[in-house]
Design an enzyme around this catalytic site. Structure first.
Site, PDB file in Angstrom:
ATOM      1  N   LYS A 125      23.463  -7.210  -2.084  1.00 40.75           N
ATOM      2  CA  LYS A 125      23.911  -8.342  -1.021  1.00 40.75           C
ATOM      3  C   LYS A 125      25.394  -7.744  -0.824  1.00 40.75           C
ATOM      4  CE  LYS A 125      23.843 -11.032  -4.326  1.00 40.75           C
ATOM      5  NZ  LYS A 125      24.672 -12.163  -5.692  1.00 40.75           N
ATOM      6  N   ARG A 140       0.938  -0.878   0.156  1.00 37.51           N
ATOM      7  CA  ARG A 140      -0.156  -0.397   0.089  1.00 37.51           C
ATOM      8  C   ARG A 140       0.541   1.452   0.117  1.00 37.51           C
ATOM      9  NH1 ARG A 140      -5.082  -1.103   0.588  1.00 37.51           N
ATOM     10  NH2 ARG A 140      -4.111  -3.396   1.908  1.00 37.51           N
ATOM     11  N   THR A 141       1.783   1.495   0.916  1.00 34.10           N
ATOM     12  CA  THR A 141       2.285   2.843   1.324  1.00 34.10           C
ATOM     13  C   THR A 141       3.614   2.328  -0.655  1.00 34.10           C
ATOM     14  OG1 THR A 141       2.861   3.035   3.224  1.00 34.10           O
ATOM     15  CG2 THR A 141       4.209   3.524   3.020  1.00 34.10           C
ATOM     16  N   HIS A 161       5.945   6.131  11.471  1.00 32.85           N
ATOM     17  CA  HIS A 161       4.967   5.997   9.802  1.00 32.85           C
ATOM     18  C   HIS A 161       4.416   7.591   9.683  1.00 32.85           C
ATOM     19  CE1 HIS A 161       3.914   5.171   6.620  1.00 32.85           C
ATOM     20  NE2 HIS A 161       3.778   3.885   6.884  1.00 32.85           N
ATOM     21  N   ARG A 165      11.661   1.996   3.616  1.00 34.90           N
ATOM     22  CA  ARG A 165      10.922   1.572   4.718  1.00 34.90           C
ATOM     23  C   ARG A 165      12.096   0.696   5.133  1.00 34.90           C
ATOM     24  NH1 ARG A 165       5.678  -0.766   5.323  1.00 34.90           N
ATOM     25  NH2 ARG A 165       4.761   1.116   5.493  1.00 34.90           N
TER      26      ARG A 165
END
Ligand SMILES: [Zn+2]
Lengths: 312, 159
Positions: A87, A58-59, A136, A108
């Site tokens: 990596k 969603r975000t 958030h 995020r």
């Protein structure tokens, strides 16, 4: 003016903003909602880098949509690629790279404080799209905007917040955001192991938010104008038996609402929801979470135009 | 004939720093956070469990030839909030001051939250704590926002 306080700024914590900043944002979001924004080109040539180290649909999609509706471009990765593409590379180097490629980074990350740290490294603005259990902020901007759109005001309302109040970053950010306004009272409803964290309590107390804490929704449901629900995850309980014992008490059914709630109660949820709200509620007048999710785009569009300092 | 069995023979220093009024048992810890390069090679005395009017018993640290600056000694208050700093010149105390915690402490305290970015193994990020209460001492991590007291506090690195 609010306009100035967003320009070029990192969006790390909702506590970095004032009430008038949020009102500026709401006005901008409202004018974007009303205008037909297809084909707005104010961010043409700008690139947003999405760095999602944790899964999110969603975000991530709402930021992407917001940027594209403003004529900008989006690059980046989500958690699946993050594990293979990055990596061994640390966050520091990843942020340096994205900062060189783009005009704004939306991050995020599973670790608390990751966004603040990224903002120290990056020269361009960093937007916190969730850092561990910490915050958030853009979610709480759209949460408040939803309440503002539903009720015309945030002041004077009775707002319930129920579920995992300890680990949900949306709860921390929403609580901080509410301290900028004057709700009549905020009612926190959670099982004892999942009550608000010390630092959140300290912050809302210091800022004079009127609140009460409860174990049971039955005790307050009849008072509420808004009920904000967040999921309770089994993993959060030290004792799985304890989870089994309490989970039913934090599920909302239509029967329960019809029997106990005010007619104009609105239920919000940051989504995705699992089983904490019965599907029958989805089609009832209490449901406001789909509307809330939809507002994510105009609010993020408004935020982006303010950060880049462009008029719409 | 009178004897003074509690008297330890630690001579006065000509010049340097005396950290006095350290709570008994904390002297070694205070010594351990001082900058190694600053005190290396100097004569240092750690005197433990000395009688004290104020504290009952106390520890004292004496460092010859080194004048510890205020920003260095202030962090001693994390371990020994009662400590006093005496700067000595020519056997005389020329400056006497109490230690007082600064409003922000960078890079000294380990954040106890395992999922704080400052505990990520490969990130070159220093911890940073804001003083939110002096009595009792409460500090807040600028990154993960956790609030800690001095109980169980882990210090990393030096002043
Ligand atoms: Zn921390």
């Amino acid at each position: 003016m609010g306009f100035v306080s967003f320009r070029g700024k990192d969006i790390i914590s909702i506590l970095d903003f004032s009430k008038s900043d949020l009102e500026t944002l709401f006005e901008r979001a409202y004018s974007i909602e009303r205008s037909k924004t297809r084909g707005l080109n104010v961010l043409r040539g700008r690139i947003m880098a999405l760095a999602f180290f944790e899964p999110s649909t969603r975000t991530r999609l709402s930021f992407t949509t917001a940027m594209k509706r403003l004529g900008g471009d989006v690059i980046g990765f989500s958690s699946v690629e993050a594990t293979s593409v990055m990596k061994g590379e640390n966050l520091t180097d990843t942020i340096r790279m994205l900062d060189a490629y783009s005009d704004i980074i939306v991050l995020r990350h599973n670790l608390e404080g990751a966004a603040r740290y990224a903002a120290e490294i990056a020269e361009n603005p960093v937007v916190n799209a969730g850092d561990g259990r910490c915050e958030h902020p853009t979610q709480s901007m759209l949460d408040l905007y939803t309440i503002y759109r539903l009720f015309g005001d945030i002041d004077g309302l009775n707002i319930g917040i129920m579920g995992d109040l300890k680990y949900a970053r949306t709860v921390a950010s929403l609580s901080y955001a509410l301290t900028l306004f004057k709700p009549n009272k905020v009612y926190y409803i959670a099982p004892p192991p999942l009550k608000l964290r010390e630092e959140v309590l300290k912050a809302i107390e210091k800022r004079g938010l009127k609140y009460e804490e409860y174990d049971n929704i039955e005790d307050v449901i009849s008072l509420l104008d808004v009920l904000y629900v967040v999921r309770i995850q089994k993993e959060r309980f030290p004792d799985p038996m304890e989870y089994e014992r309490v989970k039913g008490a934090y599920r909302i059914t239509l029967e329960f609402l019809e029997k106990n709630a005010r007619k104009n109660l609105k239920i919000l949820h940051p989504l995705p929801k699992v089983d904490e709200i019965h599907p029958k509620v989805d089609k009832s007048p209490y449901q406001a979470y789909f509307y809330q999710a939809k507002l994510g785009v105009p609010v993020r569009m408004a935020l982006l135009t303010l950060i880049f300092g462009v008029e719409v | 004939m009178s004897v003074e069995p509690h008297r330890l023979i630690v001579p006065k220093i000509h010049s340097g720093t005396v950290i006095d009024h350290i709570p008994a048992g904390k002297g070694l810890r205070v010594l351990s956070i001082l900058k190694a390069e600053k005190i290396r090679g100097q004569r240092i005395a750690l005197i433990m469990n000395v009688e004290s009017r104020k504290l009952g018993k106390k520890d004292i640290v004496k460092i010859e030839n080194v004048r510890l600056e205020e920003d260095e000694t202030n962090l001693i208050s994390l371990i020994a909030p009662t400590a006093t700093i005496n700067i000595i010149e020519n056997y005389e105390v020329i400056t006497k001051r109490k230690v007082q915690l600064p409003s922000r402490i960078k890079g000294l305290i380990k954040c106890p939250n395992p999922t704080c970015i400052t505990n990520a193994p490969n990130e070159p990020v220093k911890t940073s704590f804001i003083l939110i209460s002096r009595d009792p001492i409460k500090l807040q991590c600028e990154y993960c926002k956790i609030i800690i007291g001095t109980e169980g506090m882990v210090l990393v690195g030096k002043l």
